[in-house]
Motif scaffolding. Structure first.
Motif, PDB file in Angstrom:
ATOM      1  N   CYS A   3       2.024   2.043  -3.474  1.00 51.85           N
ATOM      2  CA  CYS A   3       0.959   2.692  -4.252  1.00 51.85           C
ATOM      3  C   CYS A   3       0.789   4.150  -3.824  1.00 51.85           C
ATOM      4  CB  CYS A   3      -0.351   1.924  -4.080  1.00 51.85           C
ATOM      5  SG  CYS A   3      -0.358   0.291  -4.852  1.00 51.85           S
ATOM      6  N   LYS A  21       1.411   3.277 -10.155  1.00 53.04           N
ATOM      7  CA  LYS A  21       0.072   2.933 -10.624  1.00 53.04           C
ATOM      8  C   LYS A  21      -0.315   1.528 -10.194  1.00 53.04           C
ATOM      9  CE  LYS A  21      -2.676   2.382 -14.862  1.00 53.04           C
ATOM     10  NZ  LYS A  21      -3.783   3.243 -14.431  1.00 53.04           N
ATOM     11  N   GLU A  22       0.674   0.643 -10.129  1.00 48.57           N
ATOM     12  CA  GLU A  22       0.412  -0.749  -9.811  1.00 48.57           C
ATOM     13  C   GLU A  22       1.671  -1.356  -9.206  1.00 48.57           C
ATOM     14  OE1 GLU A  22      -1.349  -4.705 -12.149  1.00 48.57           O
ATOM     15  OE2 GLU A  22      -1.608  -2.678 -12.949  1.00 48.57           O
ATOM     16  N   VAL A  23       1.471  -2.369  -8.357  1.00 54.18           N
ATOM     17  CA  VAL A  23       2.589  -3.114  -7.795  1.00 54.18           C
ATOM     18  C   VAL A  23       2.416  -4.576  -8.187  1.00 54.18           C
ATOM     19  CG1 VAL A  23       3.832  -3.798  -5.712  1.00 54.18           C
ATOM     20  CG2 VAL A  23       2.777  -1.518  -5.846  1.00 54.18           C
ATOM     21  N   ASP A  67       0.827  -1.208   0.000  1.00 51.23           N
ATOM     22  CA  ASP A  67       0.000   0.000   0.000  1.00 51.23           C
ATOM     23  C   ASP A  67       0.864   1.262   0.000  1.00 51.23           C
ATOM     24  OD1 ASP A  67      -2.338  -1.444  -0.017  1.00 51.23           O
ATOM     25  OD2 ASP A  67      -2.643  -1.338   2.148  1.00 51.23           O
TER      26      ASP A  67
END
Length: 242
Positions: A103, A108-110, A100
């Motif tokens: 992010c 944008k994304e993990v 978290d």
């Protein structure tokens, strides 16, 4: 300048582990895309200052810093930050609080390691604002969604195992309903599948269910559902195994 129509996108991949770097680069190149690679923050920063990229792909932990630190450094650079591309992080870390935080840094994304080809390509397409071209290009299992829905690994593993144990029976019921032309029975199977697929992160099966639900008379949509049953069963894994 943004990527021109018809040109391959260009990515900056930052990964210090040589085998992983080659693996991620080769998958990304099939998009197709041009992939430049760096093994540490200093090298990546120099490359980002020399060239405009369509995606930054940063390992969360690097020998001379962190992916988050590198991202924030580049954003703060007046020559880069104003036109910074979408950034995606990849990491073997499983703690949801840590993911978290990545992010919250602006990624944008993990993408969690070990990375599957479908999962990596899916993240790249989303980063570029593209959709998968077909159901076959979707990653079968969405672990991150399942963990967010169910809270922890133990719950995901338990419910996913139960879900998979019931799939052969659901597949047979769907086949029987289609064979008998029993729309009510087919609708009931699809309704049950839709809720459970969403809960455990059975992404490809869920999309095939949605497609058939939109047109229950479509033979191609039913064939895609039957294929998705088989693929989901054959690729079943809990969050702790590949």
């Amino acid at each position: 300048m943004p990527m021109e129509l018809g040109m391959k996108p260009r990515f900056l991949l930052v990964e210090d582990d040589p085998p992983t770097r080659v693996y991620l680069r080769e998958i990304a190149a099939t998009l197709p895309a041009i992939v430049d690679v760096a093994s540490n923050c200093a090298q990546a920063a120099r490359m980002a200052r020399k060239r405009r990229y369509d995606l930054w792909l940063f390992d969360a932990n690097l020998p001379d810093g962190s992916g988050a630190g590198l991202y924030q450094q580049l954003l703060a650079d007046p020559e880069i930050g104003a036109n910074a591309p979408v950034a995606i992080a990849h990491t073997a870390e499983i703690d949801m609080g840590y993911l978290d935080k990545l992010c919250a840094c602006g990624f944008k994304e993990v993408v969690r390691k070990p990375v599957t080809p479908a999962g990596w390509l899916g993240a790249l397409r989303r980063g570029l604002g593209r959709q998968a071209n077909s159901l076959e290009e979707l990653e079968e299992w969405d672990d991150d969604h399942a963990i967010r829905a169910l809270g922890d690994f133990a719950n995901v593993d338990k419910l996913r195992t139960l879900f998979v144990s019931e799939l052969p029976d659901m597949q047979q019921k769907a086949r029987a309903a289609v064979s008998a032309g029993d729309d009510t029975a087919l609708r009931d199977v699809l309704h049950r599948l839709k809720a459970s697929c969403a809960l455990v992160g059975a992404r490809r099966l869920l999309e095939s269910v949605r497609t058939l639900s939109a047109d229950r008379t479509c033979p191609a949509a039913y064939a895609a559902l039957d294929d998705a049953f088989e693929v989901t069963l054959s690729t079943f894994r809990t969050t702790g195994s590949a």
